[in-house]
Design a protein around this motif. Structure first.
Motif, PDB file in Angstrom:
ATOM      1  N   SER A   1       0.801  -1.392   0.071  1.00  0.00           N
ATOM      2  CA  SER A   1       0.182   0.092  -0.024  1.00  0.00           C
ATOM      3  C   SER A   1       0.896   1.288  -0.034  1.00  0.00           C
ATOM      4  O   SER A   1       1.762   1.362   1.039  1.00  0.00           O
ATOM      5  CB  SER A   1      -1.016   0.181   1.262  1.00  0.00           C
ATOM      6  OG  SER A   1      -1.762   1.106   1.332  1.00  0.00           O
ATOM      7  N   ASN A   2       0.643   2.074  -0.936  1.00  0.00           N
ATOM      8  CA  ASN A   2       1.429   3.142  -1.207  1.00  0.00           C
ATOM      9  C   ASN A   2       3.048   2.924  -1.186  1.00  0.00           C
ATOM     10  O   ASN A   2       3.824   3.796  -0.640  1.00  0.00           O
ATOM     11  CB  ASN A   2       0.945   4.167  -0.095  1.00  0.00           C
ATOM     12  CG  ASN A   2      -0.371   4.944   0.020  1.00  0.00           C
ATOM     13  OD1 ASN A   2      -0.645   5.242  -1.187  1.00  0.00           O
ATOM     14  ND2 ASN A   2      -0.708   5.195   0.981  1.00  0.00           N
ATOM     15  N   GLY A   3       3.253   2.020  -1.940  1.00  0.00           N
ATOM     16  CA  GLY A   3       4.664   1.589  -2.060  1.00  0.00           C
ATOM     17  C   GLY A   3       5.488   1.027  -0.776  1.00  0.00           C
ATOM     18  O   GLY A   3       6.545   0.454  -0.887  1.00  0.00           O
ATOM     19  N   ARG A   4       4.487   0.705   0.273  1.00  0.00           N
ATOM     20  CA  ARG A   4       5.079   0.008   1.379  1.00  0.00           C
ATOM     21  C   ARG A   4       4.385  -1.260   1.824  1.00  0.00           C
ATOM     22  O   ARG A   4       3.201  -1.666   1.640  1.00  0.00           O
ATOM     23  CB  ARG A   4       4.798   0.871   2.611  1.00  0.00           C
ATOM     24  CG  ARG A   4       5.396   2.248   2.666  1.00  0.00           C
ATOM     25  CD  ARG A   4       5.435   2.971   4.051  1.00  0.00           C
ATOM     26  NE  ARG A   4       3.867   3.296   4.237  1.00  0.00           N
ATOM     27  CZ  ARG A   4       3.203   2.978   5.285  1.00  0.00           C
ATOM     28  NH1 ARG A   4       3.863   2.534   6.352  1.00  0.00           N
ATOM     29  NH2 ARG A   4       2.075   3.338   5.619  1.00  0.00           N
ATOM     30  N   LYS A   5       5.220  -2.298   2.321  1.00  0.00           N
ATOM     31  CA  LYS A   5       4.955  -3.427   2.688  1.00  0.00           C
ATOM     32  C   LYS A   5       3.996  -3.183   4.084  1.00  0.00           C
ATOM     33  O   LYS A   5       4.659  -2.776   4.953  1.00  0.00           O
ATOM     34  CB  LYS A   5       5.843  -4.808   2.788  1.00  0.00           C
ATOM     35  CG  LYS A   5       5.355  -6.061   3.045  1.00  0.00           C
ATOM     36  CD  LYS A   5       6.638  -6.959   3.250  1.00  0.00           C
ATOM     37  CE  LYS A   5       7.136  -7.353   1.884  1.00  0.00           C
ATOM     38  NZ  LYS A   5       8.129  -8.481   1.922  1.00  0.00           N
ATOM     39  N   ILE A   6       2.756  -3.889   4.093  1.00  0.00           N
ATOM     40  CA  ILE A   6       1.822  -3.510   5.355  1.00  0.00           C
ATOM     41  C   ILE A   6       1.246  -5.039   5.697  1.00  0.00           C
ATOM     42  O   ILE A   6       0.951  -5.641   4.822  1.00  0.00           O
ATOM     43  CB  ILE A   6       0.607  -2.953   5.053  1.00  0.00           C
ATOM     44  CG1 ILE A   6       1.004  -1.354   4.238  1.00  0.00           C
ATOM     45  CG2 ILE A   6      -0.114  -2.624   6.214  1.00  0.00           C
ATOM     46  CD1 ILE A   6       1.864  -0.550   5.435  1.00  0.00           C
ATOM     47  N   VAL A   7       1.521  -5.274   6.824  1.00  0.00           N
ATOM     48  CA  VAL A   7       1.115  -6.599   7.611  1.00  0.00           C
ATOM     49  C   VAL A   7      -0.173  -6.218   8.206  1.00  0.00           C
ATOM     50  O   VAL A   7      -0.171  -5.653   9.185  1.00  0.00           O
ATOM     51  CB  VAL A   7       2.176  -7.222   8.290  1.00  0.00           C
ATOM     52  CG1 VAL A   7       1.592  -8.535   8.940  1.00  0.00           C
ATOM     53  CG2 VAL A   7       3.344  -7.684   7.520  1.00  0.00           C
ATOM     54  N   LEU A   8      -1.323  -6.783   7.737  1.00  0.00           N
ATOM     55  CA  LEU A   8      -2.581  -6.480   8.719  1.00  0.00           C
ATOM     56  C   LEU A   8      -3.052  -7.873   9.186  1.00  0.00           C
ATOM     57  O   LEU A   8      -2.953  -8.900   8.827  1.00  0.00           O
ATOM     58  CB  LEU A   8      -3.750  -6.130   7.484  1.00  0.00           C
ATOM     59  CG  LEU A   8      -3.255  -4.849   6.691  1.00  0.00           C
ATOM     60  CD1 LEU A   8      -4.509  -4.533   5.557  1.00  0.00           C
ATOM     61  CD2 LEU A   8      -3.399  -3.709   7.742  1.00  0.00           C
TER      62      LEU A   8
END
Length: 251
Positions: A11-18
């Motif tokens: 998301s927005n170029g960043r890796k996000i862990v949800l």
């Protein structure tokens, strides 16, 4: 039903862990998936709804071709899908019965999956497990929820309580422990059931400030999941809570 705890997105170029349990619903806007999570956050990612359905697992329900919603987030289904955070979503009306059936099936599976392993069995085992709570200055109880054939919470049973709980409920502990709430208080208010059900089934941490007609007292209650099928409740008599003003000397 396999439990998926986390997914990873870009998301927005960043890796996000949800955390999957924090995801309320996913809404497709053209080719962008908007992932709505508890707390009001929205994460946008270039993934298809089908990809996300596979990642999120079978606790999510497709309510129209551009939206999937977590069964854990659903409060009830009327002419809209009403979520526990107050939001409501439109859905394909002609699929209402199918969506309701799927929602009830997921609830039923969650209840049936409540494991008895590692849950205290006797009153003595509960007292031993919670012995550090015995002398707390506020009321605490562990309650086991009782469900009807439609998977709705209809009552609860006190499995542990401390001395402060007995004082608050105005009943001795031996009258509380092992007994259902409805058997002790004929005027049970369903608002407690709905909140305790959410904590038990969906692992939510909830805070309520409500009047309790059962004991004629305004209460602040914090409820949270403990064992499978149980939740813990910390209760305060509002009249006992005093505000403090912290003054800082000016230098």
């Amino acid at each position: 039903m396999d439990e998926i705890k986390h997914i990873t997105i870009i998301s927005n170029g960043r890796k996000i862990v949800l955390s999957v349990s924090a995801i309320l619903y996913v809404l497709m806007i053209e080719k962008t998936a908007e992932i709505h999570v508890s707390g009001g956050h929205i994460y946008k990612t270039r993934m298809t709804l089908s990809e996300l359905e596979k990642k999120l697992g079978d606790k999510f329900i497709k309510i129209h071709r551009g939206c999937i919603v977590s069964a854990m987030a659903i409060h009830d289904i009327t002419d809209r899908i009403n979520l526990s955070n107050g939001e409501s979503l439109i859905y394909t009306i002609r699929k209402k019965n199918q969506i309701i059936d799927q929602f009830h099936l997921i609830q039923k599976q969650m209840i049936l999956n409540f494991a008895k392993k590692d849950i205290p069995v006797t009153e003595e085992e509960y007292r031993e497990y919670y012995r550090s709570f015995d002398n707390l200055p506020f009321a605490f109880t562990d309650i086991e929820m009782v469900f009807d054939d439609d998977r709705h919470a209809v009552d609860w049973i006190f499995r542990y309580g401390n001395a402060a709980l007995a004082e608050l409920e105005k009943l001795p502990l031996n009258h509380l422990i092992g007994h259902s709430f409805a058997s002790l208080f004929s005027n049970m208010d369903s608002k407690w059931l709905r909140s305790y059900e959410r904590a038990t089934l969906y692992g939510e941490l909830l805070e309520l400030v409500e009047y309790s007609p059962e004991i004629d007292t305004y209460l602040k209650v914090i409820c949270f999941p403990t064992f499978k099928g149980h939740c813990g409740c910390i209760l305060f008599d509002i009249s006992d809570i005093k505000s403090a003003i912290i003054q800082q000397d000016c230098i």
